[in-house]
Design a protein around this motif. Structure first.
Motif, PDB file in Angstrom:
ATOM      1  N   MET A  17      46.218  16.944  41.267  1.00  0.00           N
ATOM      2  CA  MET A  17      45.781  18.330  41.412  1.00  0.00           C
ATOM      3  C   MET A  17      44.644  18.645  40.455  1.00  0.00           C
ATOM      4  N   ALA A  18      44.813  18.251  39.207  1.00  0.00           N
ATOM      5  CA  ALA A  18      43.786  18.530  38.210  1.00  0.00           C
ATOM      6  C   ALA A  18      42.456  17.886  38.594  1.00  0.00           C
TER       7      ALA A  18
ATOM      8  N   ASP B  77      47.543  18.292  48.036  1.00  0.00           N
ATOM      9  CA  ASP B  77      46.599  18.986  48.921  1.00  0.00           C
ATOM     10  C   ASP B  77      46.889  20.473  49.088  1.00  0.00           C
ATOM     11  N   THR B  78      48.113  20.816  49.452  1.00  0.00           N
ATOM     12  CA  THR B  78      48.401  22.218  49.761  1.00  0.00           C
ATOM     13  C   THR B  78      48.270  23.107  48.531  1.00  0.00           C
ATOM     14  N   ALA B  79      48.703  22.619  47.378  1.00  0.00           N
ATOM     15  CA  ALA B  79      48.573  23.415  46.161  1.00  0.00           C
ATOM     16  C   ALA B  79      47.109  23.709  45.857  1.00  0.00           C
ATOM     17  N   VAL B  80      46.252  22.702  45.987  1.00  0.00           N
ATOM     18  CA  VAL B  80      44.826  22.903  45.741  1.00  0.00           C
ATOM     19  C   VAL B  80      44.239  23.860  46.771  1.00  0.00           C
TER      20      VAL B  80
ATOM     21  N   THR C 145      50.431  22.477  34.744  1.00  0.00           N
ATOM     22  CA  THR C 145      51.457  21.910  33.871  1.00  0.00           C
ATOM     23  C   THR C 145      51.912  20.562  34.427  1.00  0.00           C
ATOM     24  N   GLY C 146      52.398  19.708  33.540  1.00  0.00           N
ATOM     25  CA  GLY C 146      52.810  18.379  33.980  1.00  0.00           C
ATOM     26  C   GLY C 146      51.654  17.594  34.561  1.00  0.00           C
ATOM     27  N   ALA C 147      50.477  17.742  33.960  1.00  0.00           N
ATOM     28  CA  ALA C 147      49.252  17.158  34.520  1.00  0.00           C
ATOM     29  C   ALA C 147      48.956  15.764  33.996  1.00  0.00           C
TER      30      ALA C 147
END
Length: 319
Positions: A57-58, A264-267, A47-49
């Protein structure tokens, strides 16, 4: 020595949340990046991409092989971002869906569209954010930061449980903020109706709620094979930060992280194997304390109270 340096960076905030902290910690990550193609055959929704950290992130998820869905309010901006990702990652499978995460009807329409297109959903990143100058409400009368950062993500997750449950290893990530460290749970006033309104305070309060309810949502979804994480990206140079906090952005401009560093961390949480421990708060690939100030701690009773309020306000279905 390495662990001591990492803890020092985290507690001193200024170096730890900047690009310097990212680069110092990255030295310890040698060989720990997700393998090429780690997400091939998996589907991810961000979301919010349309810009900033969400777009970064995407792009990373697509580069790892995921079918990547951009959930955006503005389809025009989303289309531009899709083109940018396809340019950066030739052959990437990028889909687009409209979703205003502050609005329940938009969330439901998004979930219906996804259910019609996909059989499973493996990754859900709740990244959409807002930092209003003045207090505002969504169409149901809920304060905008609470609606965007907490109620909307809870409702969207709830509506997507059938898809997430079909994954076998679905991972949900809340993109929170280190700003939550300064705020306690707003037990008595979750909608920020009392006192003088400050957008930055509302933002941090809603992020505190995100982090607080992460383990409860993780427990709720465990039987569906879904894990839930929260993380904060550090201080990242994004269009949203520049617009919302221009003085802060200007003062720290040389030290701010890039969107890719913030992502980075989310991915990593979505793509690393074995799966990381769920129900925790992460920063730079490590679990972090949820409190540094005694005044922000809360009782189990208060946590359950805010959880019940948010579940009801979000319109979540019975477990």
């Amino acid at each position: 020595m390495i662990h001591a340096l990492d803890a020092l960076l985290d507690r001193t905030i200024l170096p730890g949340y900047t690009r310097a902290g990212y680069h110092l910690r990255k030295i310890c990550w040698a060989g720990e990046d997700p393998a090429p193609g780690a997400l091939r055959g998996r589907t991810a929704l961000v979301t919010g991409a349309g810009s900033g950290i969400g777009a970064a992130m995407a792009t990373r998820l697509a580069a790892l092989g995921a079918v990547t869905v951009l959930a955006v309010r503005d389809l025009g901006r989303g289309e531009r971002t899709r083109h940018q990702i396809r340019t950066a990652v030739p052959g990437a499978d990028i889909r687009l869906v409209r979703c205003d995460v502050a609005e329940p009807d938009s969330i439901d329409a998004c979930a219906d569209a996804l259910s019609a297109e996909f059989r499973t959903l493996d990754i859900l990143v709740h990244n959409a954010g807002v930092l209003p100058v003045e207090r505002a409400e969504n169409s149901r009368g809920h304060e905008l930061t609470l609606a965007t950062h907490v109620l909307g993500p809870l409702r969207l997750t709830d509506r997507l449980v059938p898809l997430l449950g079909g994954s076998g290893d679905a991972r949900i990530v809340f993109v929170a903020s280190g700003g939550m460290y300064a705020q306690p749970l707003p037990i008595q006033d979750p909608e920020y109706r009392r006192g003088e309104y400050h957008g930055a305070t509302a933002y941090a309060r809603s992020k505190r709620i995100q982090v607080a309810v992460t383990p409860l949502l993780d427990q709720r979804l465990a039987d569906h094979g879904v894990s839930v994480h929260a993380m904060h990206p550090g201080w990242v140079r994004t269009p949203g930060l520049t617009a919302s906090l221009p003085r802060f952005s200007s003062a720290l401009r040389p030290a701010l992280r890039t969107a890719g560093q913030g992502a980075d961390t989310a991915v990593w949480l979505t793509a690393t194997t074995p799966a990381p421990m769920s129900g925790h708060f992460w920063h730079d690939r490590h679990i972090r304390p949820e409190h540094y100030l005694p005044r922000t701690r809360y009782s189990e009773e208060h946590l359950l109270s805010i959880w019940q309020y948010c579940r009801g306000a979000a319109g979540m279905r019975a477990a």
